[in-house]
Design a protein around this motif. Structure first.
Motif, PDB file in Angstrom:
ATOM      1  N   UNK A 120       0.827  -1.211   0.000  1.00 25.64           N
ATOM      2  CA  UNK A 120       0.000   0.000   0.000  1.00 25.64           C
ATOM      3  C   UNK A 120       0.861   1.262   0.000  1.00 25.64           C
ATOM      4  N   UNK A 121       2.144   1.114   0.370  1.00 25.91           N
ATOM      5  CA  UNK A 121       3.056   2.252   0.385  1.00 25.91           C
ATOM      6  C   UNK A 121       3.823   2.423  -0.928  1.00 25.91           C
ATOM      7  N   UNK A 122       3.516   1.598  -1.932  1.00 18.82           N
ATOM      8  CA  UNK A 122       4.178   1.724  -3.235  1.00 18.82           C
ATOM      9  C   UNK A 122       4.009   3.122  -3.839  1.00 18.82           C
ATOM     10  N   UNK A 123       2.795   3.710  -3.828  1.00 23.39           N
ATOM     11  CA  UNK A 123       2.655   5.051  -4.419  1.00 23.39           C
ATOM     12  C   UNK A 123       3.561   6.097  -3.778  1.00 23.39           C
ATOM     13  N   UNK A 124       3.603   6.145  -2.465  1.00 22.20           N
ATOM     14  CA  UNK A 124       4.442   7.153  -1.800  1.00 22.20           C
ATOM     15  C   UNK A 124       5.923   6.817  -1.928  1.00 22.20           C
ATOM     16  N   UNK A 125       6.260   5.520  -2.020  1.00 25.17           N
ATOM     17  CA  UNK A 125       7.659   5.098  -2.032  1.00 25.17           C
ATOM     18  C   UNK A 125       8.295   5.187  -3.411  1.00 25.17           C
ATOM     19  N   UNK A 126       7.512   4.926  -4.468  1.00 27.29           N
ATOM     20  CA  UNK A 126       8.093   4.851  -5.807  1.00 27.29           C
ATOM     21  C   UNK A 126       7.723   6.013  -6.726  1.00 27.29           C
ATOM     22  N   UNK A 127       6.684   6.763  -6.410  1.00 26.84           N
ATOM     23  CA  UNK A 127       6.406   7.955  -7.226  1.00 26.84           C
ATOM     24  C   UNK A 127       5.762   9.060  -6.389  1.00 26.84           C
ATOM     25  N   UNK A 128       6.140   9.093  -5.107  1.00 28.48           N
ATOM     26  CA  UNK A 128       5.633  10.113  -4.204  1.00 28.48           C
ATOM     27  C   UNK A 128       6.734  10.733  -3.373  1.00 28.48           C
ATOM     28  N   UNK A 129       6.387  11.309  -2.233  1.00 31.05           N
ATOM     29  CA  UNK A 129       7.369  12.036  -1.415  1.00 31.05           C
ATOM     30  C   UNK A 129       8.509  11.169  -0.890  1.00 31.05           C
ATOM     31  N   UNK A 130       8.248   9.891  -0.605  1.00 26.24           N
ATOM     32  CA  UNK A 130       9.318   9.032  -0.101  1.00 26.24           C
ATOM     33  C   UNK A 130      10.314   8.671  -1.198  1.00 26.24           C
ATOM     34  N   UNK A 131       9.860   8.712  -2.452  1.00 21.60           N
ATOM     35  CA  UNK A 131      10.767   8.519  -3.594  1.00 21.60           C
ATOM     36  C   UNK A 131      11.758   9.671  -3.658  1.00 21.60           C
ATOM     37  N   UNK A 132      11.270  10.862  -3.448  1.00 24.30           N
ATOM     38  CA  UNK A 132      12.147  12.044  -3.427  1.00 24.30           C
ATOM     39  C   UNK A 132      13.078  11.982  -2.226  1.00 24.30           C
ATOM     40  N   UNK A 133      12.544  11.533  -1.075  1.00 23.11           N
ATOM     41  CA  UNK A 133      13.332  11.483   0.161  1.00 23.11           C
ATOM     42  C   UNK A 133      14.531  10.548   0.048  1.00 23.11           C
ATOM     43  N   UNK A 134      14.412   9.488  -0.783  1.00 17.42           N
ATOM     44  CA  UNK A 134      15.543   8.567  -0.932  1.00 17.42           C
ATOM     45  C   UNK A 134      16.368   8.893  -2.172  1.00 17.42           C
ATOM     46  N   UNK A 135      16.231  10.129  -2.684  1.00 16.69           N
ATOM     47  CA  UNK A 135      17.066  10.595  -3.790  1.00 16.69           C
ATOM     48  C   UNK A 135      16.730   9.969  -5.127  1.00 16.69           C
ATOM     49  N   UNK A 136      15.459   9.600  -5.346  1.00 19.76           N
ATOM     50  CA  UNK A 136      15.027   8.957  -6.595  1.00 19.76           C
ATOM     51  C   UNK A 136      15.859   7.717  -6.905  1.00 19.76           C
ATOM     52  N   UNK A 137      16.201   6.987  -5.875  1.00 20.83           N
ATOM     53  CA  UNK A 137      17.080   5.820  -5.999  1.00 20.83           C
ATOM     54  C   UNK A 137      16.260   4.548  -5.825  1.00 20.83           C
TER      55      UNK A 137
END
Length: 252
Positions: free
Chosen positions: A197-214
């Motif tokens: 359920x956290x895929x959206x935030x992790x892979x194309x949301x704020x958490x994706x940005x937080x991990x440097x788009x890595x």
């Protein structure tokens, strides 16, 4: 430009390492909870229609996943809201709180007691839930820093995401999984659903940005979410109460 890329790469590797360390640590906590912290209670009665339970689980999870994706892709400003008594509620809030309520309590006629609104049947896992939440909160503060927020935000955090997610993923989905598949499969599949359920935030949301788009960092963060779901799911089953998990989730 080369110096900037090297610096960015170094930061990404450091972030990925921290996320991997956190995910592995949470998995080890889950193993500890599974084997040592309290005992599993008597399983819930097997559902007379496991396929119906599974259909309802997939339907509820899919609605919430689509809702989160919409918010991430199009922004919260474009998301539909409903005003009740002068207060605006997002449709997502209603999906995750009231749709399961109508399904389980009105249609399936299950009581609040059956959905975890009870005093813990075992205090050891209940205390562990709160303790792990404090540990994760302190760990995040030390390694990720803190962002000042106002009092209203802190109060809102009690309801969302803390209570909201424990209600949806543990009290609703996991208990339905237990009725369909038994105890061990319920916390395992429930943790996977929580993580995915956290895929959206992790892979194309704020958490994706937080991990440097890595992508590596995002994968470790996703594993960490699943591990959190497994840990919380195991201890929730052992205490059968939604209250300690909500408190621990809030601290985390």
């Amino acid at each position: 430009n080369c110096a900037y890329l090297q610096l960015q790469l170094g930061e990404n590797v450091q972030t990925a390492f921290q996320l991997a360390f956190g995910a592995l640590g949470t998995i080890l906590f889950g193993i500890l909870a599974h084997k040592k912290i309290g005992k599993y209670p008597k399983p819930l009665p097997k559902s007379q229609n496991p396929k119906k339970e599974l259909f309802e689980i997939i339907a509820l999870w899919s609605i919430v996943f689509a809702s989160i994706s919409y918010i991430i892709l199009f922004g919260s400003e474009a998301y539909p809201t409903i005003t009740i008594g002068g207060v605006k509620f997002t449709l997502h809030f209603l999906f995750i709180l009231f749709t399961p309520f109508l399904l389980e309590m009105v249609i399936n006629r299950r009581s609040l007691k059956e959905l975890g609104f009870i005093t813990p049947i075992s205090w050891k896992p209940a205390i562990a839930l709160i303790g792990f939440g404090l540990f994760f909160g302190i760990f995040a503060f030390l390694f990720e820093g803190a962002t000042p927020v106002n009092k209203e935000y802190l109060l809102l955090g009690i309801i969302t995401p803390s209570f909201k997610e424990e209600w949806f993923y543990r009290a609703i989905l996991q208990l339905k999984l237990e009725r369909a598949f038994g105890i061990n499969k319920s916390w395992f599949y429930g943790g996977l659903l929580f993580g995915l359920a956290h895929v959206p935030t992790t892979f194309y949301g704020p958490l994706w940005v937080a991990c440097g788009n890595d992508i590596l960092g995002a994968l470790f963060r996703l594993l960490g979410h699943c591990a959190f779901g497994w840990l919380w799911g195991i201890l929730f089953i052992k205490c059968r109460s939604i209250i300690p998990g909500s408190i621990g989730h809030y601290f985390a």
